[in-house]
Design a protein around this motif. Structure first.
Motif, PDB file in Angstrom:
ATOM      1  N   ASN A  45      39.376  55.268  35.271  1.00 13.35           N
ATOM      2  CA  ASN A  45      38.851  55.832  34.598  1.00 13.35           C
ATOM      3  C   ASN A  45      38.330  54.922  33.663  1.00 13.35           C
ATOM      4  O   ASN A  45      36.757  55.333  33.199  1.00 13.35           O
ATOM      5  CB  ASN A  45      38.993  56.925  33.706  1.00 13.35           C
ATOM      6  N   ALA A  46      38.994  53.567  33.424  1.00 16.84           N
ATOM      7  CA  ALA A  46      38.132  52.973  32.523  1.00 16.84           C
ATOM      8  C   ALA A  46      37.300  51.766  33.347  1.00 16.84           C
ATOM      9  O   ALA A  46      38.025  50.958  33.760  1.00 16.84           O
ATOM     10  CB  ALA A  46      38.875  52.958  30.920  1.00 16.84           C
ATOM     11  N   PHE A  47      36.168  51.393  32.627  1.00 11.21           N
ATOM     12  CA  PHE A  47      35.588  50.386  33.563  1.00 11.21           C
ATOM     13  C   PHE A  47      36.601  49.203  32.696  1.00 11.21           C
ATOM     14  O   PHE A  47      37.200  48.670  31.555  1.00 11.21           O
ATOM     15  CB  PHE A  47      33.825  50.395  32.960  1.00 11.21           C
ATOM     16  N   GLU A  48      35.938  48.297  33.748  1.00  4.66           N
ATOM     17  CA  GLU A  48      37.029  46.776  32.834  1.00  4.66           C
ATOM     18  C   GLU A  48      36.062  45.588  33.531  1.00  4.66           C
ATOM     19  O   GLU A  48      34.800  46.130  35.125  1.00  4.66           O
ATOM     20  CB  GLU A  48      38.371  46.756  33.118  1.00  4.66           C
ATOM     21  N   ALA A  49      35.710  44.533  32.576  1.00  2.00           N
ATOM     22  CA  ALA A  49      34.563  44.098  32.790  1.00  2.00           C
ATOM     23  C   ALA A  49      35.806  42.372  33.770  1.00  2.00           C
ATOM     24  O   ALA A  49      36.329  42.338  33.418  1.00  2.00           O
ATOM     25  CB  ALA A  49      34.520  42.784  32.283  1.00  2.00           C
ATOM     26  N   ARG A  50      34.850  41.846  34.994  1.00  2.00           N
ATOM     27  CA  ARG A  50      35.383  41.722  35.710  1.00  2.00           C
ATOM     28  C   ARG A  50      34.307  40.294  36.352  1.00  2.00           C
ATOM     29  O   ARG A  50      33.467  40.367  36.372  1.00  2.00           O
ATOM     30  CB  ARG A  50      35.746  42.016  37.752  1.00  2.00           C
ATOM     31  N   SER A  51      35.140  38.834  36.779  1.00  2.30           N
ATOM     32  CA  SER A  51      34.328  37.795  36.613  1.00  2.30           C
ATOM     33  C   SER A  51      34.752  37.355  37.943  1.00  2.30           C
ATOM     34  O   SER A  51      36.213  36.937  38.079  1.00  2.30           O
ATOM     35  CB  SER A  51      34.923  37.220  35.663  1.00  2.30           C
ATOM     36  N   PHE A  52      34.033  36.474  38.901  1.00  2.00           N
ATOM     37  CA  PHE A  52      34.511  35.982  40.443  1.00  2.00           C
ATOM     38  C   PHE A  52      33.853  34.867  40.132  1.00  2.00           C
ATOM     39  O   PHE A  52      32.954  33.890  40.173  1.00  2.00           O
ATOM     40  CB  PHE A  52      35.019  36.535  41.270  1.00  2.00           C
ATOM     41  N   THR A  53      34.752  33.563  40.881  1.00  2.00           N
ATOM     42  CA  THR A  53      33.815  31.970  40.548  1.00  2.00           C
ATOM     43  C   THR A  53      34.303  31.996  42.315  1.00  2.00           C
ATOM     44  O   THR A  53      34.505  32.521  43.028  1.00  2.00           O
ATOM     45  CB  THR A  53      35.044  30.601  40.396  1.00  2.00           C
ATOM     46  N   LEU A  54      32.603  31.888  42.426  1.00  2.00           N
ATOM     47  CA  LEU A  54      31.858  32.105  44.341  1.00  2.00           C
ATOM     48  C   LEU A  54      32.397  29.774  44.674  1.00  2.00           C
ATOM     49  O   LEU A  54      30.996  29.868  44.278  1.00  2.00           O
ATOM     50  CB  LEU A  54      30.764  32.526  44.767  1.00  2.00           C
ATOM     51  N   SER A  55      33.245  30.039  45.035  1.00  2.00           N
ATOM     52  CA  SER A  55      33.151  27.976  45.061  1.00  2.00           C
ATOM     53  C   SER A  55      32.386  26.969  46.573  1.00  2.00           C
ATOM     54  O   SER A  55      32.974  28.282  47.127  1.00  2.00           O
ATOM     55  CB  SER A  55      34.524  27.621  44.237  1.00  2.00           C
ATOM     56  N   GLY A  56      32.111  27.126  46.163  1.00  2.00           N
ATOM     57  CA  GLY A  56      31.099  26.265  47.593  1.00  2.00           C
ATOM     58  C   GLY A  56      30.258  26.688  47.822  1.00  2.00           C
ATOM     59  O   GLY A  56      30.112  26.358  49.274  1.00  2.00           O
ATOM     60  N   LEU A  57      29.274  27.698  46.859  1.00  2.00           N
ATOM     61  CA  LEU A  57      28.938  28.595  48.220  1.00  2.00           C
ATOM     62  C   LEU A  57      27.593  28.351  48.874  1.00  2.00           C
ATOM     63  O   LEU A  57      26.897  26.741  47.874  1.00  2.00           O
ATOM     64  CB  LEU A  57      28.312  30.566  47.517  1.00  2.00           C
ATOM     65  N   SER A  58      27.439  28.277  49.829  1.00  3.07           N
ATOM     66  CA  SER A  58      26.441  27.433  51.167  1.00  3.07           C
ATOM     67  C   SER A  58      24.935  28.009  50.348  1.00  3.07           C
ATOM     68  O   SER A  58      24.956  29.403  49.960  1.00  3.07           O
ATOM     69  CB  SER A  58      26.924  27.564  52.335  1.00  3.07           C
TER      70      SER A  58
END
Length: 208
Positions: free
Chosen positions: A135-148
């Motif tokens: 039900n509830a929206f939550e904020a998410r953040s992800f680090t994409l390390s060393g993306l080519s």
């Protein structure tokens, strides 16, 4: 033989154009964004596990984090059926340089009686999150390390352990991928090449 050299001013100009973001207060550059305000998912591809016969990926307005639309991935499970599986939406994004990137979004999954509902987040087929957030929206953040540098695939969707009857969904909104790395602007790169071309032409004229 006298060989003309590019002026100091021209060299400084080219160096500045080559690194438009090389300053103390780096500004994040957005390389991908979808707020789903246009109401279209035509540029997202749909996939599902074998036992999901009618996967649906669409934009709906009845549950959003903000604005008028959000991405819905869902299916309707028949009464008495076993709808364990997944429905996913994928889209290609381009990383202009090899660097660290940040993926941010809002997500939620539907509640379920007798099963567990998750929202899925993947990049290039690698799972970043499989989270139950009813039900509830939550904020998410992800680090994409060393993306080519080059094209990559972002995938968002729903996963359920066993949905026997009803509609089951995961919802996403305000999806954005950014980087703090210097990203040369096409116009700046063109100006730099033009400046170097002029310098080379002048050098050849002076050699004659």
């Amino acid at each position: 033989m006298n060989i003309a050299r590019p002026s100091v001013a021209l060299i400084a100009l080219c160096a500045a154009l080559a690194s438009p973001l090389a300053r103390a207060d780096a500004v994040a550059t957005t390389v991908f964004a979808d707020t789903f305000e246009d109401g279209s998912v035509a540029d997202w591809s749909v996939s599902a596990s074998a036992n999901i016969t009618v996967p649906v990926v669409t934009v709906r307005s009845d549950s959003v984090h903000e604005g008028l639309g959000a991405l819905w991935t869902y299916f309707d499970a028949p009464g008495g059926g076993q709808g364990a599986g997944q429905v996913r939406a994928s889209r290609v994004f381009n990383a202009p340089v090899a660097a660290d990137y940040t993926l941010s979004l809002w997500a939620r999954s539907a509640p379920c009686s007798g099963c567990t509902m998750f929202y899925d987040v993947l990049v290039d087929g690698v799972s970043l999150a499989r989270t139950a957030a009813p039900n509830a929206f939550e904020a998410r953040s992800f680090t994409l390390s060393g993306l080519s540098a080059g094209d990559h695939v972002l995938t968002l969707g729903i996963y359920t352990t066993a949905a026997s009857s009803g509609r089951f969904n995961a919802t996403f909104d305000d999806v954005r991928i950014t980087t703090l790395a210097p990203v040369p602007e096409p116009t700046s790169a063109a100006l730099m090449l033009a400046g170097l071309g002029i310098a080379g032409f002048a050098a050849r004229r002076r050699q004659r």
